[in-house]
Design an enzyme around this catalytic site. Structure first.
Site, PDB file in Angstrom:
ATOM      1  N   CYS A 162      15.477  69.109   4.834  1.00 49.57           N
ATOM      2  CA  CYS A 162      14.944  67.823   5.282  1.00 49.57           C
ATOM      3  C   CYS A 162      13.433  67.738   5.087  1.00 49.57           C
ATOM      4  CB  CYS A 162      15.315  67.544   6.737  1.00 49.57           C
ATOM      5  SG  CYS A 162      14.622  68.744   7.882  1.00 49.57           S
ATOM      6  N   ASN A 197       8.389  71.689   4.464  1.00 50.77           N
ATOM      7  CA  ASN A 197       6.949  71.436   4.632  1.00 50.77           C
ATOM      8  C   ASN A 197       6.311  72.581   5.410  1.00 50.77           C
ATOM      9  OD1 ASN A 197       7.810  69.018   3.608  1.00 50.77           O
ATOM     10  ND2 ASN A 197       7.673  67.919   5.551  1.00 50.77           N
ATOM     11  N   ASP A 198       6.901  72.871   6.567  1.00 55.42           N
ATOM     12  CA  ASP A 198       6.349  73.962   7.366  1.00 55.42           C
ATOM     13  C   ASP A 198       6.696  75.315   6.767  1.00 55.42           C
ATOM     14  OD1 ASP A 198       4.747  72.995   9.518  1.00 55.42           O
ATOM     15  OD2 ASP A 198       6.542  72.058  10.324  1.00 55.42           O
ATOM     16  N   HIS A 217       0.714  64.609   7.109  1.00 55.99           N
ATOM     17  CA  HIS A 217       1.239  63.441   7.797  1.00 55.99           C
ATOM     18  C   HIS A 217       1.155  62.198   6.908  1.00 55.99           C
ATOM     19  CE1 HIS A 217       2.163  60.958  11.251  1.00 55.99           C
ATOM     20  NE2 HIS A 217       1.305  60.110  10.726  1.00 55.99           N
ATOM     21  N   ARG A 223      -0.993  72.787   5.905  1.00 54.89           N
ATOM     22  CA  ARG A 223      -0.497  71.606   5.187  1.00 54.89           C
ATOM     23  C   ARG A 223      -1.435  70.417   5.307  1.00 54.89           C
ATOM     24  NH1 ARG A 223       4.899  70.110   8.745  1.00 54.89           N
ATOM     25  NH2 ARG A 223       4.751  68.063   7.792  1.00 54.89           N
TER      26      ARG A 223
HETATM   27  C1  PEP Z   1       9.265  70.199   7.708  1.00 56.47           C
HETATM   28  O1  PEP Z   1       8.441  70.948   8.262  1.00 56.47           O
HETATM   29  O2  PEP Z   1       9.645  70.359   6.536  1.00 56.47           O
HETATM   30  C2  PEP Z   1       9.829  69.045   8.432  1.00 56.47           C
HETATM   31  C3  PEP Z   1      10.791  68.329   7.895  1.00 56.47           C
HETATM   32  O3  PEP Z   1       9.283  68.734   9.646  1.00 56.47           O
HETATM   33  P1  PEP Z   1       7.866  67.976   9.803  1.00 56.47           P
HETATM   34  O4  PEP Z   1       7.392  67.542   8.446  1.00 56.47           O
HETATM   35  O5  PEP Z   1       8.090  66.843  10.708  1.00 56.47           O
HETATM   36  O6  PEP Z   1       7.018  69.061  10.403  1.00 56.47           O
HETATM   37 MG    MG Z   2       8.205  70.843  10.378  1.00 60.72          MG
END
Ligand code: PEP
Ligand code: MG
Length: 550
Positions: free
Chosen positions: A484, A436-437, A189, A447
């Site tokens: 994204c 990211n996920d 975050h 993460r």
């Molecule tokens: C991701 O997981 O890459 C994503 C863009 O969503 P968040 O970072 O909000 O989980």
């Molecule tokens: Mg995500």
């Protein structure tokens, strides 16, 4: 820093900028003051408590005088809490029965807090403000720093063990020049927020916990280093880099041979749309709607959501705005969606799973998105988070259709959704890869844990091969595939992603200029060649090296 021989710390850099400033540390939360009887005279304890409360009230008033209107009202109200005569009586009573000043203050605030919490929704929202005053008063009684985000009264580099969403929400962007944390990975975050705000950050930084208040540091996000007491030459290099960045290319995203790649912005709050437009975003690729409700106790109503979504849509007439429905859970719990304590929240009821468990919340949100879309000229797309199976994509598309939202897609952030890319895309209008996920779940590396940051590296060929599956499915079905996650903000990796078949890249606005410039230097064929080199390796380091060396 205890050891003067240490000149530099290393960690994971977030963003490409650098900044210099004095360290201000975030003090850790205070333990509950001891309930042992005081060894001092009651009169002495009372003087400590009275001075502490007066000091806290004066400090809050001074801050109120410097703050904008909304913050001023909250700070004034907090000062009045510290001066409440009923509270002073309760403290005096506690001290008379043998408590220390800190304990008496702590207990008196607890009684006050319970009364407020029991009094209903509006007052319950004030409980957080009261807890803040209590922390300040207890800290003043004990003579220790106030926990939470510091306010040294001048620009500074924020140093913390880790930052919670609530801490980052209160950061004063005019003051915080850079962020350094001991914990947190590249997709945590803190990292996401630092990127959004364009603040250079170094996370997972070993030794950050030993940086002293007031030490001058240079935070270089591009190199992932924190230089302690930088030289004049090092400072001058930071100033020169800022000047170069200001002179970067503008315009829509395209490769050197003119292949269009939509460059979109990730935003968390409507106010961020302005910076996205200023940075030349061609739309919004990820509107993280849950960011607006992290502090909410109750599900947001339709009218307030319409107002907030409208603000974003109005900034992008004729352009794409991809609204992600609430992604609650794990690092972003929402009080009104995630109630049960789970042993493993990242693998629990989060994202679309929690909305399926609470369909009324999704219904209201989709209704609000549709209403706001009808009032503006933006091309509104909706997207579901944490989709594991094509059936979930179908279910979401059907819910969106009930509200007349016909551009409904899913995030690919669970490996199963990528492995079934053809079926996933067949069930919806588009896919956006949340790297990211996807990295977290592919490499089984939380993460939020700084020590595992090497395993969350988006250059990992395991991740890139999954992205290739989705890119190929996108080409086969003619459906758009974007990225994204934070990977899109790495200029060289962005070229690799385009080579893997991605047609849009969405990132925090401050990253757009560097990615635009990198794409402009590579043809589509070159991007494809770089992608081949990267996926053929067996580690993130090897993939990066193969592309850098080519
Ligand atoms: C991701 O997981 O890459 C994503 C863009 O969503 P968040 O970072 O909000 O989980
Ligand atoms: Mg995500």
């Amino acid at each position: 820093m205890a050891d003067p021989a240490v000149h530099q710390l290393t960690g994971v850099g977030i963003g490409r900028g650098a900044a210099v400033g004095p360290v201000a540390r975030m003090a850790p939360p205070l333990p509950e003051p001891t309930a042992e009887p005081s060894r001092r005279q009651a009169g002495e304890e009372l003087a400590v408590a009275t001075t502490a409360l007066a000091g806290v009230a004066a400090d809050l008033r001074a801050r109120a005088a410097r703050a904008g209107r909304e913050a001023r009202d909250v700070l004034e109200a907090q000062a009045m809490m510290a001066e409440d005569p009923a509270l002073a009586d309760a403290i005096q009573g506690g001290i008379a029965s043998g408590r220390t000043a800190a304990r008496a203050v702590y207990e008196a605030f607890s009684g006050y807090r319970e009364a407020l919490a029991a009094a209903g929704e509006y007052l319950a929202a004030r409980v957080a403000d009261l807890d803040d005053v209590r922390q300040r008063a207890v800290a003043a009684c004990l003579g220790v720093p106030v926990p939470g985000v510091p306010d040294p009264g001048h620009p500074y580099v924020l140093v913390a063990h880790d930052l919670a969403p609530a801490d980052t929400a209160t950061l004063d962007l005019d003051r915080v020049r850079a962020i350094v944390t001991a914990e947190g990975g590249p997709t945590s975050h803190t990292a996401v927020l630092a990127r959004t705000m364009g603040i250079p950050a170094v996370v997972a930084c070993a030794g950050a916990d030993r940086l002293d208040d007031g030490t001058t540091v240079l935070v270089d996000a591009a190199r992932g280093v924190v230089v302690i007491e930088p030289t004049e030459v090092e400072r001058a290099q930071v100033a020169a880099a800022k000047a170069t960045a200001a002179a970067a290319v503008v315009g829509p995203g395209r490769t050197a041979d003119g292949h269009a790649v939509a460059l979109l912005a990730n935003i968390g709050r409507p106010e961020e749309a302005t910076a996205a437009v200023a940075a030349g975003a061609e739309g919004v690729g990820l509107f993280r709607t849950e960011f607006g409700f992290l502090d909410a106790h109750n599900a947001p109503d339709e009218a307030s959501q319409v107002a907030s979504y409208r603000k974003v849509f109005e900034s992008f007439p004729g352009q794409r705005v991809v609204v992600r429905v609430l992604d609650a859970g794990a690092d972003k719990p929402l009080a009104f969606l995630n109630q049960a304590a789970e042993p493993n929240p990242a693998l629990g009821v989060r994202g679309l799973r929690s909305l399926r468990a609470t369909p009324a919340v999704l219904h209201t949100q989709l209704a609000a998105i549709a209403a706001a879309a009808a009032q503006t000229a933006a091309q509104v797309w909706v997207m579901a988070p944490m989709v594991a199976e094509p059936e979930e994509a179908e279910w979401f598309v059907a819910r969106a259709a009930e509200h007349g939202l016909d551009r409904a897609g899913v995030m690919v952030e669970v490996p199963s959704a990528a492995l079934l890319a053809n079926e996933t895309l067949a069930a919806c209008a588009f896919a956006s890869i949340g790297t990211n996920d996807l990295a977290q779940y592919t490499l089984a590396a939380d993460r939020q844990v700084g020590g595992l940051s090497a395993l969350q590296d988006p250059w990992h060929p395991a991740l890139l091969r999954l992205i290739r599956l989705v890119g190929t499915a996108g080409a086969r079905t003619g459906k758009p595939v974007g990225v994204c996650g934070e990977a899109a903000a790495d200029p060289l990796l962005a070229c690799v992603l385009v080579g893997l078949g991605v047609s849009s890249l969405s990132m925090a606005a401050p990253a757009l200029a560097d990615v635009r410039a990198a794409l402009a230097e590579h043809s589509l064929a070159e991007c494809q060649r770089l992608a081949e080199l990267a996926v053929a390796t067996s580690s993130a380091a090897a993939a990066r090296q193969a592309v850098l060396a080519s």
